[in-house]
Design an enzyme around this catalytic site. Sequence first.
Site, short mmCIF file in Angstrom:
data_model
loop_
_atom_site.label_atom_id
_atom_site.label_comp_id
_atom_site.label_asym_id
_atom_site.label_seq_id
_atom_site.Cartn_x
_atom_site.Cartn_y
_atom_site.Cartn_z
N PHE A 135 7.60 5.94 -13.28
CA PHE A 135 6.09 5.86 -12.81
C PHE A 135 6.01 7.41 -12.58
O PHE A 135 6.68 8.26 -12.17
CB PHE A 135 5.94 5.26 -11.36
CG PHE A 135 4.68 5.27 -10.69
CD1 PHE A 135 3.62 4.09 -11.28
CD2 PHE A 135 4.19 6.00 -9.85
CE1 PHE A 135 2.50 3.89 -10.78
CE2 PHE A 135 2.75 5.77 -9.30
CZ PHE A 135 2.25 4.77 -9.81
N ASP A 220 13.38 2.57 -6.78
CA ASP A 220 12.01 2.54 -6.33
C ASP A 220 11.66 0.95 -6.51
O ASP A 220 11.65 0.37 -7.34
CB ASP A 220 11.19 3.23 -7.19
CG ASP A 220 9.75 3.40 -6.90
OD1 ASP A 220 9.15 2.30 -6.44
OD2 ASP A 220 9.12 4.28 -7.35
N TYR A 245 1.43 -1.81 -0.12
CA TYR A 245 0.11 -2.49 -0.57
C TYR A 245 0.17 -3.19 -1.69
O TYR A 245 -0.88 -3.65 -1.90
CB TYR A 245 -0.79 -1.35 -0.72
CG TYR A 245 -0.37 -0.04 -1.57
CD1 TYR A 245 -0.44 -0.11 -2.80
CD2 TYR A 245 0.19 1.12 -1.01
CE1 TYR A 245 0.00 0.76 -3.62
CE2 TYR A 245 0.50 2.12 -1.58
CZ TYR A 245 0.63 1.95 -3.18
OH TYR A 245 0.96 3.10 -3.81
N LYS A 246 1.12 -3.33 -2.31
CA LYS A 246 1.15 -4.23 -3.64
C LYS A 246 1.42 -5.43 -3.11
O LYS A 246 0.72 -6.17 -2.36
CB LYS A 246 2.11 -3.61 -4.80
CG LYS A 246 1.66 -2.42 -5.16
CD LYS A 246 2.65 -1.57 -6.05
CE LYS A 246 2.07 -0.24 -6.54
NZ LYS A 246 2.97 0.84 -7.18
N ARG A 400 -1.86 -6.23 -17.67
CA ARG A 400 -0.93 -6.65 -16.44
C ARG A 400 -1.63 -7.67 -15.65
O ARG A 400 -2.78 -7.73 -15.10
CB ARG A 400 -0.51 -5.77 -15.49
CG ARG A 400 0.36 -4.56 -16.15
CD ARG A 400 0.70 -3.61 -15.19
NE ARG A 400 -0.14 -3.00 -14.36
CZ ARG A 400 0.17 -2.21 -13.37
NH1 ARG A 400 1.40 -1.79 -13.10
NH2 ARG A 400 -0.78 -1.63 -12.57
C1 LIG Z 1 3.06 2.13 -6.80
C2 LIG Z 1 3.94 3.04 -6.89
C3 LIG Z 1 3.88 4.39 -6.40
C4 LIG Z 1 2.89 4.68 -5.56
O1 LIG Z 1 3.18 5.79 -4.71
P1 LIG Z 1 2.58 6.03 -3.53
O2 LIG Z 1 3.33 7.29 -2.81
O3 LIG Z 1 2.54 4.91 -2.54
O4 LIG Z 1 1.01 6.68 -3.57
C5 LIG Z 1 5.20 5.03 -6.60
N1 LIG Z 1 6.13 4.71 -7.48
C6 LIG Z 1 5.80 3.41 -8.29
C7 LIG Z 1 7.12 2.99 -9.18
C8 LIG Z 1 4.94 2.73 -7.96
O5 LIG Z 1 4.69 1.59 -8.77
#
Ligand SMILES: *Cc1c(COP(=O)(O)O)cnc(C)c1O
Length: 427
Positions: A135, A220, A245-246, A400
């Site tokens: 990511f 992560d 938030y997911k 997705r």
């Molecule tokens: C959603 C997500 C993030 C989001 O990062 P924020 O700091 O909350 O904006 C980071 N890493 C991964 C793998 C994600 O899926």
Amino acid sequence: MTEAVDEAMAARALDAADPLAGFRARFRLPEAADGTPALYLCSNSLGLMPVDAGARIAEVLDSWARQGGGGHEAGKAPWLTFHEQFAEPLAHLVGSASGEVVAMNTLTVNLHLLLVSFYAPTTTRHRILIERAAFPSDRYAVASQLAFHGRRPEESLIEIGPRPEEEVLRTEDVIAAIERAGPTLALVLLPGVQYLTGQLLDIEAISRCARAAGACVGWDLAHAIGNVPLALHDSGADFAVWCSYKYLCGGPGAVAGAFVHARHAHATRLPRFAGWWGHDAASRFDMPAEFVPMAGAEGWQLSNPPVLALAPLAAALTLFDAAGIERLREKSLALGRFARETIRRRLGGRVTLITPDAPAEHGAQLSLKVAGTPGRGRAVHAALQAAGVIGDWREPDVIRLAPAPLYNTYGEVERAIGHLARALAAP
Ligand SMILES: *Cc1c(COP(=O)(O)O)cnc(C)c1O
């Protein structure tokens, strides 16, 4: 056609027998243009709002209105210790003791804070292993930490990926890469569930291997927490971070979380970026000049808790605790099985499911590629949205869809696949 009828009947029977069906009413369901509930299959991006979220925020506002600063110490959930209520439910979700987790900051902030502590390169041991398809925020965090330590990615970053012609990582390849890096490896940082493919990695085996190589290992869990049961403590992982938030339904920009393994609970010699909320609670308000960290994950806190932002997460975690992650996983696997069978029967070779089939290798998310050009996939995704199916599109070519066991139904999965079949049949 008769197949579709059979599947709709099967979905109705599965929904009627679903022991978790009652939880759907505890969420606000977005509406399609015609006022009916949308087919919301996007909890991999943002989980739905618990009905009680507003009441939890209102409690904080009410306490503020009535007592001003008195709310720090009085009321049902005093603000000074507001974050403490999250440790127990988060520990259930990640498989840890409550002292190993803390709700704080946002994901990328927590990743930086923990990299400060767990990435301390030496001249010989300085490499970080990540995935090529990491990511972007994780990649930026790692690259900037390398630069902060005066290191160049060419020497210190190892990127692993699927084999040519394959879509997902093989555990044996991850392990081989760790063993090859051996004494040069400082840190392994990987996702519990990969955001694009939906692959669930073998957290236990990879953590064990990284530690045997003498490296630290961090996870992560953005797409894993609230999606699959985890056993972080037993995995031996050094640290983990996640957002809320997911699947966790904590609301947009919700307060994230972090795990630090109990063996580091009293590691006062670890480098860390400190703030007053990480200081020993017993003497915090004596305002001492010297920083004495709290034991456990709370020692990584910087600031007093953002109470208003935390409030909706309380509503969500109450529901997760009531449902139980093991029961949620059972339904999630059944929803996924039903979706896979229906997709194969109705869509045949017109889409490829890149998410692995084996239950140990996936969570709720189904990642689909549409046969033909990426333009074709984007058009199919747009047709789905127009039909009221809320999924998402990730460049270059992935749709997705993620049925969440807390509120999605088998009927919704069946109808969404019906819309997908119609979108694929359109010229
Ligand atoms: C959603 C997500 C993030 C989001 O990062 P924020 O700091 O909350 O904006 C980071 N890493 C991964 C793998 C994600 O899926």
